[in-house]
Structures are given as C-alpha cells and as structure tokens.
Design an enzyme around this catalytic site. Structure first.
Site, short mmCIF file in Angstrom:
data_model
loop_
_atom_site.label_atom_id
_atom_site.label_comp_id
_atom_site.label_asym_id
_atom_site.label_seq_id
_atom_site.Cartn_x
_atom_site.Cartn_y
_atom_site.Cartn_z
N TYR A 95 54.29 35.70 84.10
CA TYR A 95 53.67 36.79 84.85
C TYR A 95 52.63 37.47 83.98
O TYR A 95 52.93 37.88 82.85
CB TYR A 95 54.73 37.80 85.28
CG TYR A 95 54.19 38.97 86.07
CD1 TYR A 95 53.73 38.79 87.37
CD2 TYR A 95 54.15 40.24 85.51
CE1 TYR A 95 53.24 39.87 88.10
CE2 TYR A 95 53.67 41.33 86.23
CZ TYR A 95 53.22 41.13 87.52
OH TYR A 95 52.73 42.19 88.25
N LYS A 137 51.90 48.35 77.12
CA LYS A 137 53.18 49.02 76.91
C LYS A 137 53.34 49.67 75.54
O LYS A 137 53.13 50.86 75.38
CB LYS A 137 54.33 48.06 77.19
CG LYS A 137 54.39 47.55 78.63
CD LYS A 137 55.53 46.54 78.79
CE LYS A 137 55.81 46.19 80.23
NZ LYS A 137 54.74 45.45 80.89
N ASP A 186 49.40 36.14 76.20
CA ASP A 186 49.77 37.40 76.83
C ASP A 186 50.94 37.98 76.05
O ASP A 186 52.09 37.59 76.24
CB ASP A 186 50.15 37.15 78.29
CG ASP A 186 50.63 38.40 79.01
OD1 ASP A 186 50.78 39.45 78.35
OD2 ASP A 186 50.87 38.32 80.23
#
Length: 436
Positions: free
Chosen positions: A147, A270, A242
């Site tokens: 994802y 994050k 990623d």
C-alpha cells in the site's frame, strides 16, 4: 475482561459520526469492517497506553500506525510543539526548521535531497511523478498487497497473472491509469523480470515497501531487494522505497540501512512528524534536479513544512539519532513478544505463522509461510477476528485487520509484555478449546 457494553460512549459517538462522516470514520480501516463490531473512540494517550471515551485503558500496538516510536506524549516532543504553537502555527513560507529537518533526514539516511509534503500518500504520488518526469517513461511496477496511499496509480490489483495489465481496484480510477500500473507478487523477482521484458524501455519506476506492512508484516526474501536494485540499474528504472512505515523505525537510516540496499528515491511519513500529519520524499541529487522550481516536474503544497509538524518530527528524529539504544530495546521487546506468542500458539490447536523484522510483527492464522499477498490471504480471518476481540477485551489494542503489521514502541516494558502474553494465553486457550 472488558465487555463491549462498557464502551457505551464509543457506541454513541459512532452512531453520531455516521450522520455526517462516511461510514462514521475518516479512514476505512478504522471502521472495524474486517473484524466486526464498531470502532473505539479514543480521548487521550500516555506512554504505551491509549484510553477510550469510557476511560478504558489499552496497551497500544498500533502507535498511530507506526510513528509513536518513543511512546505517546513524549515530554520533549510535547514541550517543543507547545513552544512552537506559541510562536506560530503556520506560515506558508520558508522557515529554518524545514532546513534543520531536511538536514537531519539526509544525515541519518544518507540521501542527498528531500522535499517535505503533508502525507505518505502525497510523498509516494510525487515520487512517481518525479520518476516519470526524470525517465520520460509512463509505466510503473508495484506489488500486490503493498500500500502506497490512495493515489490512483496505487489502487490497482493484478489480473489473472503477474504479467496481466492492472485493473482498477476502486471506482474512480481510470482504465488509462490502470494500464500504466503493472503488478507483480511481492518477493517474486522472476515476475518482475517478465514484466520488464514485456515492456522494454517503458517502465519509469519500481515502487515497493522494503518490508510490507499491509498484508501483515512480510519481510523481503533473501536477495529480493538486492535483485530489484540490480534490475533497476540494468534497465534504467528508478528504484523507489516506500519507507513510510520502516523509515527511522528499523534503524536510524531505515530499511536502507537495515537491509543494506540503496534506493534512488525514498518516501517517508508519520515518524518525521513525530505523529503529526507530514510526509517527505527524497533521494539522489541527480533526480531531484528535475523537480520544480529547479526543474520542470511540478509539485507543491501550501502547508508543506508546517512548523508544528516539523518541530515535532525534528525533536523525535534527533532523540532517535542520539539514543541508538531505543532500537535495541524495541527490537528486543518485539523478539520477546514473538517468542512468547510462538510458545503459546505451539501449545494450542490453532495453525499459525509469525512474521517479524525488528519492531514490526504480525500473527497469521495459517500453516503456510507468508511471503506475499496470496499467502497472507490464506490465513483464517475468523480466527483473527476472535483473537482481535479477545485481546481487545483484555486491554490490548491491535490493528483491526489481519492485513496490518503491529508496531512496538519504546515504552513497552516488562509489565506491558507480561500483560500482553498473559492476555494472549487466555484468549488463545479459549479459542483452542473451540477447535474440534
């Protein structure tokens, strides 16, 4: 055990939320669709714990989906944010803090340049655009089960085989976008080689999570990341990691450091905001010379480099940089969780596989090795539902999906470890008793 009826305030809030928020949540995984029941609404957090609106306390193994490595309410971060809020909350103009964060990220990871954005999704979308602009090619390769946010290029699943062109996985994604996104199974180099040979000089980038975190925790097979790096070098393809989940969690330099493999572009999120909304993409100077305002590839964001997010992330990263013992602690505690869970499950009637790398871990209720999305999908979701709700009622907050990794923070100590394993033993014993 906590009982669902003791979460009356959460139930009432969920009903209220549904009147004006789609599904009552602002991100789908929060809705508990894959585990059943209604989501819990939280009011505060401290250290290793989160507290719901009924003041029930839970040990947190989500940690805001990864970034709270230092635990909730880390004093130095809170103080830094409070001081910055008194100065200014936003400028929409350059600040020295942005430079300091960029310097710290580059120093810790070894990348040349970085552009701050507002989310991991935005970072991955921008990295893909930059790779296409740099190479002059249109197609990308992504991996099933990985994802990279909700950008159109990423909401694609494979067809009947790895060499089949992608098809949209969500209404609103055009067939044209799907055509430019090729998919392969994670940990399958042969499938990647096949896609490259079938699309010569057309692939701009390969993007992957170095350790998948959205089909549970799925580490790369031996030689897999090195193989991707070699294929990209051979065919002039931009290699994008990623690291929204793995960045600054697996090591000070993230997965690149932990795995010993260098990417061309890297996406962060994050943790570089210390839990506040933020993202970044960075990489080699040669490629970044092509992004605006230096080059023609356009990317912008009004609130990129927001001072509140930046000071929160900067304080977090500097602490991690100066306290490498954090990594030893979270890895050690996660290893002990793995060992304890394995012993409990081995004494049960339940099939299981445990995957772990560093402070990322997941339990799959299946006997097979979990190394890609297909094998992750073979887990018994009914068992996971029972396990999730059982642990929740014991005061343990796990990701509400069998396809998400757990994240262990630095505030997990002996008492939290003992409580977690004691709870797991009770829940698994009850589950095992129901197996014929």
């Amino acid at each position: 055990m906590l009982q669902p009826q003791e979460r009356k305030n959460s139930e009432q809030l969920f009903e209220r939320a549904g009147k004006h928020i789609p599904g009552g949540v602002n991100s789908p995984v929060r809705a508990f669709k894959s585990v059943g029941g209604n989501p819990i609404f939280f009011s505060r957090a401290e250290g290793a714990y989160v507290f719901d609106e009924d003041d029930n306390r839970y040990i947190d193994f989500i940690n805001s989906w990864g970034p709270m490595i230092l635990g909730h309410g880390f004093p130095e971060v809170v103080e830094a944010v409070q001081m910055q809020a008194a100065r200014a909350m936003s400028f929409g103009a350059p600040t020295e803090l942005e430079i300091q964060l960029a310097e710290t990220i580059c120093e810790m990871t070894g990348i040349d340049m970085v552009r701050l954005v507002n989310s991991g999704t935005e970072a991955c979308m921008s990295a893909i655009r930059l790779a296409r602009g740099y190479t002059g090619r249109d197609k990308i390769i992504k991996f099933e089960g990985c994802y990279h946010g909700h950008g159109d290029s990423f909401l694609i699943k494979a067809g009947s085989g790895a060499s089949t062109l992608g098809v949209p996985n969500s209404p609103g994604v055009t067939k044209g976008t799907a055509t430019d996104t090729l998919t392969a199974p994670f940990n399958d180099l042969a499938a990647v080689e096949k896609l490259i040979s079938e699309n010569p000089d057309q692939i701009a980038a390969i993007i992957t999570e170095p350790v998948a975190g959205n089909m549970g925790c799925v580490p790369p097979a031996e030689g897999y990341m090195e193989g991707l790096r070699a294929l990209c070098d051979k065919h002039g393809i931009v290699f994008i990691m990623d690291e929204v989940m793995t960045g600054f969690r697996l090591a000070p330099g993230g997965a690149q450091e932990r795995l010993g493999v260098e990417a061309d572009l890297v996406c962060y999120g994050k943790v570089i905001g210390g839990g506040m909304p933020v993202g970044a993409f960075g990489g080699k100077r040669e490629i970044f010379q092509h992004i605006a305002p230096t080059g023609p590839v356009y990317q912008a964001g009004t609130l990129s480099g927001n001072p509140l997010a930046v000071i929160s992330g900067l304080t977090t990263l500097r602490y991690l940089q100066n306290h490498p013992e954090v990594y030893a602690h979270i890895d050690h505690m996660t290893e002990r969780i793995e060992d304890g869970m394995r012993e409990i499950l081995e004494n049960s009637k339940l099939p299981f596989t445990i995957n772990r790398l560093g402070s990322m871990i997941s339990i799959h209720f299946c006997e097979n090795e979990v190394m890609d999305y297909t094998t992750a999908s073979e887990g018994n979701n009914n068992y996971f539902k029972q396990f999730f709700h059982g642990m929740l009622n014991e005061g343990i907050y796990l990701p509400p999906s069998a396809y998400e990794t757990w994240f262990v923070g630095n505030t997990i100590g002996e008492s939290e470890l003992e409580h977690t394993l004691y709870a797991a033993e009770r829940v698994i014993e009850e589950m095992s008793a129901q197996v014929k």
